[in-house]
Design an enzyme around this catalytic site. Sequence first.
Site, PDB file in Angstrom:
ATOM      1  CB  ILE A 158      -0.955   0.061   1.358  1.00 44.46           C
ATOM      2  CG1 ILE A 158      -1.995  -1.272   1.269  1.00 44.46           C
ATOM      3  CG2 ILE A 158      -1.724   1.212   1.345  1.00 44.46           C
ATOM      4  CD1 ILE A 158      -2.624  -1.321   2.596  1.00 44.46           C
ATOM      5  N   GLY A 159       0.676   2.139  -0.989  1.00 42.22           N
ATOM      6  CA  GLY A 159       1.587   3.347  -0.929  1.00 42.22           C
ATOM      7  C   GLY A 159       0.696   4.576  -1.069  1.00 42.22           C
ATOM      8  CD  GLU A 213      -6.245  -0.123   4.200  1.00 42.59           C
ATOM      9  OE1 GLU A 213      -6.376   0.540   3.137  1.00 42.59           O
ATOM     10  OE2 GLU A 213      -5.390   0.055   4.994  1.00 42.59           O
ATOM     11  CG  ASN A 239      -9.029   3.145  16.714  1.00 40.33           C
ATOM     12  OD1 ASN A 239      -8.088   2.707  15.886  1.00 40.33           O
ATOM     13  ND2 ASN A 239      -9.748   2.068  17.335  1.00 40.33           N
ATOM     14  CD  GLU A 240      -7.348   8.098  18.627  1.00 41.52           C
ATOM     15  OE1 GLU A 240      -6.730   7.789  17.685  1.00 41.52           O
ATOM     16  OE2 GLU A 240      -7.663   7.809  19.668  1.00 41.52           O
TER      17      GLU A 240
END
Lengths: 351, 402
Positions: B145-146, B265, B388-389
């Site tokens: 993943i980039g 994702e 999560n924030e």
Amino acid sequence: MGRNTELAELAESIFGDTYDRDATGLDRAAWKACEESGLTALTAPDTGGTLDDAGVLLEAAGAWAARVPLAETDLLAGWLARAAGVEVPAGPLAAVALGPGVAAGSPGGTLTTAGTAVSGTLTRVPWGRSLAAVVVVEEGGPDGERVLVLDAATATVTEAANVAEEPRDDLTFAGATPLATGTAPAGAAAELGLRAALARSLLLAGAARGALARSIGYAGERVQFGRPIGKFQAVQQMLAEAGSEVAAAAAASAAAARTAQGAGFAAAETAFAVAAAKARCGEAATAVARIAHQVHGAIGFTREHDLRLVTTRLWAWRDEDGNDAHWNDRVGAAALDAGPDGLWPLVTGRP
Amino acid sequence: MMTTVAGASTTLTGLPELVPEPVELPGHLAALRAEVRAFLDAERASGAWTPRADVWLSGWDEGFSRRLAERGWLGMTIPVEYGGHGRGALERYVVTEELLAAGAPVAAHWVADRQIGPSLLRHGTEEQRRAFLPGIARGEVYFGIGMSEPDSGSDLASVRTRAERVDGGWELSGTKVWTSGAHHAHAFFALVRTAPKDDAHRHAGLSQFLVELDRPGVEIRPIPLLTGAHHFNEVRFDRVFIPDERVFGELGNGWAQVTGELAFERSGPERFLSTYPLLAALVGELRATGSGGVDAGTRRRIGSLVSRVWTLRTMSLAVAGALESGQAPELAAALVKDLGTRYENEIVDAARLLVEIPPDPGAEGGFARLLADAVLHAPGFTLRGGTNEVLRGIVARGMGLR
């Protein structure tokens, strides 16, 4: 088979129209409207509602803090009377199981029978003072379980309430003659316990949604430091967490209803799903009530504000029909019994 | 402060749907699940691998990926004409959750199978699909993943890697970081700037390029985890030439494409099952203490963990069902990932407190090793794929708060 949106709209309109934040006790207007719409016998064979439908109705009742014993009358007492082959009395009903297997936070008591006369006290009966009849099942042997239908008018009522001010009365009978007696299949009392826990989970999910919706509304209106408090990240983060808990309660209770509908209450997977759902909804109730009050500040902690209608129900209902500890104990025992290799199949169920 | 009935009605019905309709898995998937379980039993019995925690980051095993491909369990949702199997998202869900619960080494094919395949089908050219999809389905072509950069983590729109127009293509310069498996992978999608940053339209001017990692000018450097293990990499581009046929999707549409990728994702079973093998081992250790050895408090704690994983699975399946029917439930995906990754940490906390077995990173397997790996990998759970924030910010916005 999607969610029954027509039923949801009907329920929300009844509960919205009859909403009265200052009243306690049975809401007779709401009851009458529900009765006329068939909602008090939703899962009876001639109405034909599924447990998914019952889920939609009870979730809405929880969100609106509706003061009507819909679960008690239809899912519990109505079912139990039918299971015993006796007529379902008209009017608001409750069901009581007697025996050692009954979860704490459920109605209970002891009855003795002399000839046809029944004496004794039923404790913590939901809506006891307003009921037409109580349907009682005694846990029994493999040949079946005795069911009695008692006329509530023959009882002496000692009024009491849960922390949400919902009636939880003691009913004392002295030589009462039952309206009917019958025998339900073995396991009826256990099924009643699962049905009560499922209904309570659905009500909890609704009350949690009600608390979240009120909190989001309030956060958008209340201005401090020159802007609505909902614009502060600290408040947003708390409400997002409450959103996760509300979503978890909705998903768990709906999945349990669907499992019970598909596999029946006698299936091990239903016992597991209902236990997991009641425990998860109880945990969600704790988190959502805490966050809702924190967001509302002092006003939410007053009699004046109607947040209390849903948060006190979250506190009452998480401990009724078996609390988180009771049902997590069941799930934990099943998990330990399944062992490391059997745990995943237990979680995934079928297929 | 009086709340009217009308006011209550508005707020009560104004809440958006938080999680889609629950999904019931069709009955025919039972046979597929049984097949996967039998395969995994045979693999474990042969000693091919040892169950581990966080396998989708650390369990790189190309032989295992190829054995899955031989059975048709990679590229399941890729159409047959591109070498895939034309099966549904829920069938793929059953296979992936079984692999994760078993602690099987799935890292090599993970990113390619999860998000690159679906993205190629949505945005790729016919040539790109034919070039990469068959290899993905065979378990032979791996992707990274980039997205993140040294100065762009949660604020992904601030990426500075840029592409300059040159004859026949583009020239990439910049640095990507936290690229898991880049040292083994064949390619990744790089999110880069193709137009100068415009503060009024932060999401404009971003594009994706399909970058084969063996191109001249690509330099891959390890960024060891705190354990010293090599999974992360820094990927530097020094005027790397990318031909026009490796532009991915539409120029300038990179932000929308990346956001779409993130829905895949964020909601999968790997977002609550990273430490599931530790929970299973914990149950095993508790059972080994004998009947009567498990007190009520412990039973309830285990019960709570199991009730929670059952609920999370229900929610994650609901998102998978929505994805299959063509929706992109961004709010639900964010919410499930927030709840699920915190849950992965709860298992670690409970495992430590319920049995007295210290973590042992040198053990071959078993509880002590699973605990060690889980403790040491735990910080990543609530960071990767969006902190999560940030996720809670998405949930708050979805609920009408921002």
